[in-house]
Motif scaffolding. Structure first.
Motif, PDB file in Angstrom:
ATOM      1  N   ASN A  27       7.017 -53.853  -6.072  1.00  0.00           N
ATOM      2  CA  ASN A  27       6.846 -52.784  -7.032  1.00  0.00           C
ATOM      3  C   ASN A  27       8.071 -51.731  -6.784  1.00  0.00           C
ATOM      4  O   ASN A  27       8.338 -51.213  -5.848  1.00  0.00           O
ATOM      5  CB  ASN A  27       5.372 -52.028  -6.711  1.00  0.00           C
ATOM      6  N   GLN A  28       9.083 -51.701  -7.763  1.00  0.00           N
ATOM      7  CA  GLN A  28      10.189 -50.898  -7.535  1.00  0.00           C
ATOM      8  C   GLN A  28       9.928 -49.453  -7.341  1.00  0.00           C
ATOM      9  O   GLN A  28      10.681 -48.875  -6.561  1.00  0.00           O
ATOM     10  CB  GLN A  28      11.157 -51.294  -8.873  1.00  0.00           C
ATOM     11  N   VAL A  29       9.116 -48.822  -7.992  1.00  0.00           N
ATOM     12  CA  VAL A  29       8.786 -47.443  -7.663  1.00  0.00           C
ATOM     13  C   VAL A  29       8.284 -47.286  -6.163  1.00  0.00           C
ATOM     14  O   VAL A  29       8.750 -46.199  -5.590  1.00  0.00           O
ATOM     15  CB  VAL A  29       7.626 -46.773  -8.515  1.00  0.00           C
ATOM     16  N   ASP A  32      11.299 -48.186  -3.818  1.00  0.00           N
ATOM     17  CA  ASP A  32      12.293 -47.135  -3.740  1.00  0.00           C
ATOM     18  C   ASP A  32      11.962 -46.042  -2.940  1.00  0.00           C
ATOM     19  O   ASP A  32      12.711 -45.353  -2.215  1.00  0.00           O
ATOM     20  CB  ASP A  32      12.734 -46.671  -5.211  1.00  0.00           C
ATOM     21  N   LYS A  33      10.779 -45.582  -3.170  1.00  0.00           N
ATOM     22  CA  LYS A  33      10.333 -44.346  -2.460  1.00  0.00           C
ATOM     23  C   LYS A  33       9.947 -44.629  -1.174  1.00  0.00           C
ATOM     24  O   LYS A  33      10.516 -43.665  -0.237  1.00  0.00           O
ATOM     25  CB  LYS A  33       8.940 -44.107  -2.930  1.00  0.00           C
ATOM     26  N   GLN A  39       7.369 -39.411  -0.132  1.00  0.00           N
ATOM     27  CA  GLN A  39       6.020 -39.773   0.321  1.00  0.00           C
ATOM     28  C   GLN A  39       5.441 -40.751  -0.858  1.00  0.00           C
ATOM     29  O   GLN A  39       5.597 -40.654  -2.073  1.00  0.00           O
ATOM     30  CB  GLN A  39       5.063 -38.457   0.020  1.00  0.00           C
ATOM     31  N   PHE A  41       1.835 -42.099  -2.476  1.00  0.00           N
ATOM     32  CA  PHE A  41       0.284 -41.740  -2.562  1.00  0.00           C
ATOM     33  C   PHE A  41      -0.563 -43.104  -2.609  1.00  0.00           C
ATOM     34  O   PHE A  41      -0.094 -44.005  -3.257  1.00  0.00           O
ATOM     35  CB  PHE A  41       0.226 -40.834  -3.613  1.00  0.00           C
ATOM     36  N   SER A  43      -3.064 -43.368  -4.584  1.00  0.00           N
ATOM     37  CA  SER A  43      -3.166 -43.677  -5.733  1.00  0.00           C
ATOM     38  C   SER A  43      -2.149 -44.710  -6.497  1.00  0.00           C
ATOM     39  O   SER A  43      -2.395 -45.434  -7.191  1.00  0.00           O
ATOM     40  CB  SER A  43      -3.579 -42.627  -6.752  1.00  0.00           C
ATOM     41  N   GLU A  44      -0.976 -44.449  -6.053  1.00  0.00           N
ATOM     42  CA  GLU A  44       0.016 -45.386  -6.656  1.00  0.00           C
ATOM     43  C   GLU A  44      -0.123 -46.838  -6.119  1.00  0.00           C
ATOM     44  O   GLU A  44       0.046 -47.937  -6.986  1.00  0.00           O
ATOM     45  CB  GLU A  44       1.410 -44.935  -5.972  1.00  0.00           C
ATOM     46  N   LYS A  46      -2.947 -48.054  -4.755  1.00  0.00           N
ATOM     47  CA  LYS A  46      -4.132 -48.765  -5.380  1.00  0.00           C
ATOM     48  C   LYS A  46      -3.965 -49.055  -7.062  1.00  0.00           C
ATOM     49  O   LYS A  46      -4.449 -50.272  -7.502  1.00  0.00           O
ATOM     50  CB  LYS A  46      -5.227 -47.654  -5.273  1.00  0.00           C
ATOM     51  N   SER A  47      -3.246 -48.529  -7.680  1.00  0.00           N
ATOM     52  CA  SER A  47      -2.681 -48.858  -9.179  1.00  0.00           C
ATOM     53  C   SER A  47      -1.994 -49.798  -9.161  1.00  0.00           C
ATOM     54  O   SER A  47      -2.088 -50.688 -10.002  1.00  0.00           O
ATOM     55  CB  SER A  47      -2.251 -47.430  -9.503  1.00  0.00           C
ATOM     56  N   ARG A  50      -3.697 -53.174  -8.437  1.00  0.00           N
ATOM     57  CA  ARG A  50      -4.685 -53.470  -9.665  1.00  0.00           C
ATOM     58  C   ARG A  50      -3.829 -54.621 -10.651  1.00  0.00           C
ATOM     59  O   ARG A  50      -4.450 -55.608 -11.239  1.00  0.00           O
ATOM     60  CB  ARG A  50      -5.126 -52.268 -10.633  1.00  0.00           C
ATOM     61  N   VAL A  51      -2.611 -54.392 -10.656  1.00  0.00           N
ATOM     62  CA  VAL A  51      -1.809 -55.507 -11.491  1.00  0.00           C
ATOM     63  C   VAL A  51      -1.725 -56.858 -11.006  1.00  0.00           C
ATOM     64  O   VAL A  51      -2.040 -57.689 -11.890  1.00  0.00           O
ATOM     65  CB  VAL A  51      -0.274 -54.987 -11.572  1.00  0.00           C
ATOM     66  N   LYS A  55      -7.022 -56.898 -12.726  1.00  0.00           N
ATOM     67  CA  LYS A  55      -8.186 -56.089 -13.220  1.00  0.00           C
ATOM     68  C   LYS A  55      -7.620 -55.488 -14.615  1.00  0.00           C
ATOM     69  O   LYS A  55      -6.306 -55.416 -14.593  1.00  0.00           O
ATOM     70  CB  LYS A  55      -8.488 -55.080 -12.326  1.00  0.00           C
TER      71      LYS A  55
ATOM     72  N   ARG B  11      -5.323 -53.217 -20.302  1.00  0.00           N
ATOM     73  CA  ARG B  11      -4.198 -54.416 -20.067  1.00  0.00           C
ATOM     74  C   ARG B  11      -3.009 -54.055 -20.899  1.00  0.00           C
ATOM     75  O   ARG B  11      -2.057 -54.263 -20.448  1.00  0.00           O
ATOM     76  CB  ARG B  11      -5.026 -55.471 -19.887  1.00  0.00           C
ATOM     77  N   ARG B  14      -1.076 -51.087 -20.598  1.00  0.00           N
ATOM     78  CA  ARG B  14      -0.119 -51.260 -19.145  1.00  0.00           C
ATOM     79  C   ARG B  14       1.167 -51.894 -19.604  1.00  0.00           C
ATOM     80  O   ARG B  14       2.194 -51.409 -19.253  1.00  0.00           O
ATOM     81  CB  ARG B  14      -0.617 -52.002 -18.229  1.00  0.00           C
ATOM     82  N   LEU B  25      13.258 -45.743 -14.453  1.00  0.00           N
ATOM     83  CA  LEU B  25      13.892 -46.369 -13.512  1.00  0.00           C
ATOM     84  C   LEU B  25      15.351 -46.563 -13.953  1.00  0.00           C
ATOM     85  O   LEU B  25      16.457 -46.206 -13.143  1.00  0.00           O
ATOM     86  CB  LEU B  25      13.257 -47.550 -12.847  1.00  0.00           C
ATOM     87  N   ARG B  28      17.054 -43.180 -14.178  1.00  0.00           N
ATOM     88  CA  ARG B  28      17.121 -42.696 -12.609  1.00  0.00           C
ATOM     89  C   ARG B  28      18.460 -43.134 -12.159  1.00  0.00           C
ATOM     90  O   ARG B  28      19.348 -42.478 -11.649  1.00  0.00           O
ATOM     91  CB  ARG B  28      16.150 -42.960 -12.069  1.00  0.00           C
ATOM     92  N   PHE B 132      -0.289 -35.920  -8.110  1.00  0.00           N
ATOM     93  CA  PHE B 132      -1.136 -36.493  -7.375  1.00  0.00           C
ATOM     94  C   PHE B 132      -2.284 -35.829  -6.780  1.00  0.00           C
ATOM     95  O   PHE B 132      -3.526 -36.478  -6.594  1.00  0.00           O
ATOM     96  CB  PHE B 132      -0.100 -37.234  -6.210  1.00  0.00           C
ATOM     97  N   ILE B 135      -5.074 -35.842  -9.525  1.00  0.00           N
ATOM     98  CA  ILE B 135      -6.016 -36.919  -9.631  1.00  0.00           C
ATOM     99  C   ILE B 135      -6.634 -37.752  -8.519  1.00  0.00           C
ATOM    100  O   ILE B 135      -7.502 -38.489  -8.466  1.00  0.00           O
ATOM    101  CB  ILE B 135      -5.087 -38.205 -10.404  1.00  0.00           C
ATOM    102  N   ILE B 243      -8.827 -43.392 -10.507  1.00  0.00           N
ATOM    103  CA  ILE B 243      -8.007 -43.427 -11.659  1.00  0.00           C
ATOM    104  C   ILE B 243      -7.042 -44.712 -11.277  1.00  0.00           C
ATOM    105  O   ILE B 243      -6.643 -45.011 -10.048  1.00  0.00           O
ATOM    106  CB  ILE B 243      -7.192 -42.284 -11.206  1.00  0.00           C
ATOM    107  N   GLU B 244      -6.531 -45.178 -12.575  1.00  0.00           N
ATOM    108  CA  GLU B 244      -5.482 -46.265 -12.485  1.00  0.00           C
ATOM    109  C   GLU B 244      -4.303 -45.857 -12.973  1.00  0.00           C
ATOM    110  O   GLU B 244      -4.317 -45.276 -14.269  1.00  0.00           O
ATOM    111  CB  GLU B 244      -5.974 -47.390 -13.377  1.00  0.00           C
ATOM    112  N   ILE B 245      -3.037 -45.577 -12.387  1.00  0.00           N
ATOM    113  CA  ILE B 245      -1.953 -44.869 -13.129  1.00  0.00           C
ATOM    114  C   ILE B 245      -1.287 -46.032 -13.568  1.00  0.00           C
ATOM    115  O   ILE B 245      -0.900 -47.045 -13.103  1.00  0.00           O
ATOM    116  CB  ILE B 245      -0.895 -44.563 -12.018  1.00  0.00           C
ATOM    117  N   ILE B 248       2.961 -47.003 -13.013  1.00  0.00           N
ATOM    118  CA  ILE B 248       3.446 -47.095 -11.665  1.00  0.00           C
ATOM    119  C   ILE B 248       3.834 -48.726 -11.642  1.00  0.00           C
ATOM    120  O   ILE B 248       3.337 -49.719 -12.082  1.00  0.00           O
ATOM    121  CB  ILE B 248       2.511 -47.090 -10.615  1.00  0.00           C
TER     122      ILE B 248
END
Lengths: 55, 248
Positions: A27-29, A32-33, A39, A41, A43-44, A46-47, A50-51, A55, B11, B14, B25, B28, B132, B135, B243-245, B248
Motif C-alpha cells: 500500500n503506497q500511502v 510512504d508514510k 504517523q 493511523f 484506521s488506515e 484496517k481500511s 479490507r481490500v 470485504k 466495492r 472503492r 500520489l 504529490r 483521523f 473518525i 469506518i472504512e477509508i 487509502i
C-alpha cells in the motif's frame, strides 16, 4: 505487524522479518508514510487490509 | 435523502476512490515550485482519464477544471490557471474527484512546496490529524456530531480554527449527497450514522480566524484575514464494526 485492531500501530506484534513474506503487495500511502517517518493511523491499516480480505 | 450503499456498491465505489488516491500520489510526486496550477490540472485530467474514469469536478455546476487547487489563504475551490505559478514556501491544497461505473470518489491533500515554515507545516499536519481524530472509534449507531465535535476539539485545541461555512458531505452516485458533515459540532448530536453511509470527511482549518469569503469568480473561497488554510479529505464508508477509508 499491525492490523489496526487487535494489534495496533502503538502496540504491534513483533516478528522476525525472515518469517514474513510480503506477497508482493504494497500500500503506497502507508508504505510512504512509514518510510518518511510520518504517523500511520490504525484506521488506515484496517481500511487497507479490507481490500485484501475481500470485504 | 441519504442513500445507504450495499457492500457490493461500496466495492464499486472503492474503484473510483483508489483512482483518486493514486491521482493524488501522482500529484504529490510531481508538484513543485515553478509549475502552473493549470499544468497540475492537466496532469490530473490525463491521469484520471488514463484510468478509464472521468474527473467529476469538471463541469460540475459549471466548474471549469478537473481539480481545485488552493494556495495558502485559499481554503478551497481555487480555479487552476496558466497564470498562477506554484512557489517555494507555499502550501497547496489539491482536491479532486473521479467517477467510474456510476460512483464518485473524493479526496484532498495539502502539499508543502519546498522549504515551508513550521507554522504552515504544523497547520497541514493538524488538518490530517483532525480527520483521523474525527473518525477514530466511529461506527454505525454513532452520530455525525461525534465526528464533527472531535475534529473541532483537536483543531481548536491546537490554536487553529475550523471553517464553518463549508462542510463534508455524503457521496456515492452523486458527488454531493446528504448528509452534511460539519467540522464543528457537539458529540452526541446530529443524525445517526448507519451501515452503508458513504461520506467525505474533510477538515478545512485556518491558522487565523474561521471567517471566509467567496471571490467574485463565484468559486474561490479565501480566509477573510488571509491566514493560511489547510484541507485534508477522504471518502469513508460507515459499518457496524467501524469506518472504512476508501481513499487509502
Amino acid at each position: 505487524m499491525a492490523n489496526g485492531e487487535e494489534k495496533t500501530v502503538a502496540a504491534p506484534k513483533r516478528k522476525n522479518v525472515k518469517h514474513l513474506d510480503s506477497g508482493g503487495d504494497r500500500n503506497q500511502v502507508i508504505g510512504d508514510k512509514l518510510l518518511e517517518g510520518k504517523q500511520v493511523f490504525d484506521s488506515e491499516i484496517k481500511s487497507a487490509l479490507r481490500v485484501y480480505s475481500g470485504k | 435523502m441519504i442513500y445507504l450503499k450495499t457492500p457490493d456498491e461500496v466495492r464499486v465505489m472503492r474503484k473510483a476512490n483508489l483512482i483518486v488516491r493514486d491521482t493524488l500520489l501522482m500529484v504529490r510526486d510531481r508538484i513543485k515550485a515553478g509549475v502552473s496550477t493549470a499544468e497540475v490540472d492537466r496532469w490530473v485530467r490525463e491521469y484520471i482519464e488514463s484510468r478509464g474514469a472521468y474527473p467529476s469536478c469538471l463541469g460540475y455546476e459549471g466548474y471549469p477544471a478537473s481539480t481545485c487547487i488552493s494556495i495558502d489563504d485559499v481554503v478551497v475551490h481555487g480555479i487552476p490557471s496558466p497564470k498562477t505559478y506554484i512557489e517555494e514556501g507555499q502550501i497547496v491544497g489539491v482536491d479532486l474527484c473521479a467517477t467510474i461505473d456510476g460512483y464518485h470518489g473524493d479526496s484532498a491533500r495539502t502539499f508543502p512546496i519546498g522549504k515551508v515554515s513550521k507554522e504552515k507545516l504544523d497547520l497541514v499536519q493538524a488538518a490530517e490529524d483532525a480527520f483521523f481524530e474525527g473518525i477514530k472509534g466511529i461506527k454505525a449507531g454513532d452520530r455525525i456530531g461525534d465526528i464533527s465535535g472531535a475534529i473541532q476539539a483537536l483543531v481548536e485545541g491546537r490554536g487553529y480554527s475550523v471553517v464553518r461555512a463549508l462542510t463534508g458531505h455524503g457521496i456515492g452516485r452523486e458527488m454531493h449527497e446528504d448528509p452534511a458533515v460539519p467540522n464543528y459540532g457537539e458529540k452526541g448530536r446530529g443524525i445517526r450514522l448507519r451501515p452503508g453511509m458513504t461520506i467525505a470527511v474533510e477538515p478545512m482549518i485556518n491558522l487565523g480566524r474561521y471567517d471566509v469569503y467567496t471571490e467574485r469568480d463565484g468559486w474561490t473561497v479565501r480566509t477573510r484575514d488571509h491566514s493560511p488554510s489547510a484541507h485534508y479529505e477522504n471518502t469513508v464508508a460507515v459499518w457496524d464494526d467501524g469506518i472504512e477509508i476508501l481513499t487509502i
